[in-house]
Design a protein around this motif. Structure first.
Motif, PDB file in Angstrom:
ATOM      1  N   HIS A  30       7.783  11.741  -6.886  1.00  0.00           N
ATOM      2  CA  HIS A  30       7.388  10.339  -6.816  1.00  0.00           C
ATOM      3  C   HIS A  30       7.758   9.731  -5.460  1.00  0.00           C
ATOM      4  O   HIS A  30       6.952   9.024  -4.843  1.00  0.00           O
ATOM      5  CB  HIS A  30       8.039   9.560  -7.964  1.00  0.00           C
ATOM      6  N   GLU A  31       8.958  10.013  -4.997  1.00  0.00           N
ATOM      7  CA  GLU A  31       9.409   9.453  -3.716  1.00  0.00           C
ATOM      8  C   GLU A  31       8.591   9.987  -2.547  1.00  0.00           C
ATOM      9  O   GLU A  31       8.204   9.235  -1.654  1.00  0.00           O
ATOM     10  CB  GLU A  31      10.902   9.715  -3.511  1.00  0.00           C
ATOM     11  N   GLU A  32       8.331  11.307  -2.543  1.00  0.00           N
ATOM     12  CA  GLU A  32       7.521  11.889  -1.468  1.00  0.00           C
ATOM     13  C   GLU A  32       6.106  11.314  -1.474  1.00  0.00           C
ATOM     14  O   GLU A  32       5.535  11.029  -0.423  1.00  0.00           O
ATOM     15  CB  GLU A  32       7.411  13.406  -1.626  1.00  0.00           C
ATOM     16  N   TYR A  33       5.558  11.164  -2.675  1.00  0.00           N
ATOM     17  CA  TYR A  33       4.207  10.615  -2.813  1.00  0.00           C
ATOM     18  C   TYR A  33       4.148   9.215  -2.210  1.00  0.00           C
ATOM     19  O   TYR A  33       3.282   8.918  -1.398  1.00  0.00           O
ATOM     20  CB  TYR A  33       3.789  10.586  -4.287  1.00  0.00           C
ATOM     21  N   LYS A  34       5.080   8.356  -2.634  1.00  0.00           N
ATOM     22  CA  LYS A  34       5.096   6.985  -2.108  1.00  0.00           C
ATOM     23  C   LYS A  34       5.229   6.988  -0.590  1.00  0.00           C
ATOM     24  O   LYS A  34       4.525   6.249   0.100  1.00  0.00           O
ATOM     25  CB  LYS A  34       6.233   6.173  -2.730  1.00  0.00           C
ATOM     26  N   GLU A  35       6.125   7.798  -0.090  1.00  0.00           N
ATOM     27  CA  GLU A  35       6.369   7.850   1.355  1.00  0.00           C
ATOM     28  C   GLU A  35       5.122   8.326   2.107  1.00  0.00           C
ATOM     29  O   GLU A  35       4.648   7.657   3.031  1.00  0.00           O
ATOM     30  CB  GLU A  35       7.539   8.777   1.648  1.00  0.00           C
ATOM     31  N   LYS A  36       4.569   9.458   1.714  1.00  0.00           N
ATOM     32  CA  LYS A  36       3.451  10.051   2.466  1.00  0.00           C
ATOM     33  C   LYS A  36       2.149   9.277   2.283  1.00  0.00           C
ATOM     34  O   LYS A  36       1.430   9.036   3.258  1.00  0.00           O
ATOM     35  CB  LYS A  36       3.267  11.514   2.067  1.00  0.00           C
ATOM     36  N   TRP A  37       1.813   8.932   1.044  1.00  0.00           N
ATOM     37  CA  TRP A  37       0.544   8.243   0.810  1.00  0.00           C
ATOM     38  C   TRP A  37       0.588   6.826   1.367  1.00  0.00           C
ATOM     39  O   TRP A  37      -0.352   6.386   2.024  1.00  0.00           O
ATOM     40  CB  TRP A  37       0.180   8.243  -0.672  1.00  0.00           C
ATOM     41  N   LYS A  68       2.445   5.704   3.781  1.00  0.00           N
ATOM     42  CA  LYS A  68       2.463   5.790   5.244  1.00  0.00           C
ATOM     43  C   LYS A  68       1.046   6.010   5.767  1.00  0.00           C
ATOM     44  O   LYS A  68       0.618   5.344   6.713  1.00  0.00           O
ATOM     45  CB  LYS A  68       3.386   6.918   5.705  1.00  0.00           C
ATOM     46  N   TYR A  69       0.332   6.939   5.156  1.00  0.00           N
ATOM     47  CA  TYR A  69      -1.042   7.196   5.596  1.00  0.00           C
ATOM     48  C   TYR A  69      -1.891   5.924   5.465  1.00  0.00           C
ATOM     49  O   TYR A  69      -2.588   5.537   6.403  1.00  0.00           O
ATOM     50  CB  TYR A  69      -1.688   8.344   4.807  1.00  0.00           C
ATOM     51  N   CYS A  70      -1.836   5.282   4.311  1.00  0.00           N
ATOM     52  CA  CYS A  70      -2.640   4.077   4.073  1.00  0.00           C
ATOM     53  C   CYS A  70      -2.253   2.948   5.032  1.00  0.00           C
ATOM     54  O   CYS A  70      -3.127   2.273   5.585  1.00  0.00           O
ATOM     55  CB  CYS A  70      -2.514   3.613   2.628  1.00  0.00           C
ATOM     56  N   ASP A  71      -0.955   2.738   5.220  1.00  0.00           N
ATOM     57  CA  ASP A  71      -0.486   1.689   6.135  1.00  0.00           C
ATOM     58  C   ASP A  71      -1.007   1.933   7.549  1.00  0.00           C
ATOM     59  O   ASP A  71      -1.506   1.015   8.209  1.00  0.00           O
ATOM     60  CB  ASP A  71       1.043   1.602   6.152  1.00  0.00           C
ATOM     61  N   GLU A  72      -0.904   3.175   8.014  1.00  0.00           N
ATOM     62  CA  GLU A  72      -1.380   3.495   9.360  1.00  0.00           C
ATOM     63  C   GLU A  72      -2.890   3.345   9.454  1.00  0.00           C
ATOM     64  O   GLU A  72      -3.413   2.820  10.442  1.00  0.00           O
ATOM     65  CB  GLU A  72      -0.959   4.910   9.751  1.00  0.00           C
ATOM     66  N   TYR A  73      -3.598   3.795   8.449  1.00  0.00           N
ATOM     67  CA  TYR A  73      -5.052   3.694   8.446  1.00  0.00           C
ATOM     68  C   TYR A  73      -5.491   2.234   8.553  1.00  0.00           C
ATOM     69  O   TYR A  73      -6.296   1.888   9.411  1.00  0.00           O
ATOM     70  CB  TYR A  73      -5.645   4.332   7.177  1.00  0.00           C
ATOM     71  N   PHE A  74      -4.957   1.392   7.686  1.00  0.00           N
ATOM     72  CA  PHE A  74      -5.397  -0.004   7.666  1.00  0.00           C
ATOM     73  C   PHE A  74      -4.900  -0.787   8.882  1.00  0.00           C
ATOM     74  O   PHE A  74      -5.584  -1.700   9.336  1.00  0.00           O
ATOM     75  CB  PHE A  74      -5.017  -0.670   6.346  1.00  0.00           C
ATOM     76  N   SER A  75      -3.736  -0.435   9.441  1.00  0.00           N
ATOM     77  CA  SER A  75      -3.299  -1.140  10.648  1.00  0.00           C
ATOM     78  C   SER A  75      -4.189  -0.759  11.837  1.00  0.00           C
ATOM     79  O   SER A  75      -4.438  -1.572  12.710  1.00  0.00           O
ATOM     80  CB  SER A  75      -1.835  -0.835  10.951  1.00  0.00           C
TER      81      SER A  75
END
Length: 147
Positions: free
Chosen positions: A128-135, A137-144
């Motif tokens: 769960h922690e890895e999922y939250k971190e990786k997904w 992070k990807y979404c935050d970077e994509y949308f920024s």
């Protein structure tokens, strides 16, 4: 109701606490799709979510996902955890309802393909922690980068 319908377009009748219909939409058309014909739009699956869906899925027919036509396949717009659970259970197909998508999902699909994610069996199972971190992070970077 509209927000709920966005995530579950196959549920088209809504009742109040007195079991009276408060809103009804045309019945959604469901089709059966092979897991091999479904292109994920995500890369990861959360182990805790897998445990949660295992409590209410007994057969492939219990899984209904939203898809959009994409080249010679269908993009999974939602339900990646359910799809991965289908793989784990040895199911070969699920039910699907066609839905609209937007540009960001197509970008996610292109990134998934670059990462070797071409069917639900290719999704990467994480804690769960890895999922939250990786997904996230990807979404935050994509949308920024989109702004």
């Amino acid at each position: 109701i509209e927000e709920f319908l966005f995530f579950t377009p196959h549920i088209t009748i809504f009742y109040n606490e007195n079991h009276e219909i408060v809103k009804q939409y045309p019945k959604a058309e469901l089709s059966e799709l092979s897991l091999d014909d479904i292109q994920p739009s995500q890369f990861y699956v959360d182990r805790d979510k897998i445990a949660a869906v295992s409590t209410f899925i007994a057969r492939g027919e219990d899984i209904i996902i939203q898809v959009s036509k994409y080249r010679d396949k269908y993009i999974s717009l939602d339900g990646h955890t359910r799809l991965y659970y289908a793989v784990l259970q040895g199911f070969t197909s699920v039910r699907a309802v066609l839905a609209e998508t937007d540009e960001c999902i197509l970008d996610f699909v292109e990134e998934a393909i670059k990462r070797g994610i071409r069917t639900p069996k290719d999704l990467v199972l994480l804690s769960h922690e890895e999922y939250k971190e990786k997904w996230n992070k990807y979404c935050d970077e994509y949308f920024s980068n989109k702004q």
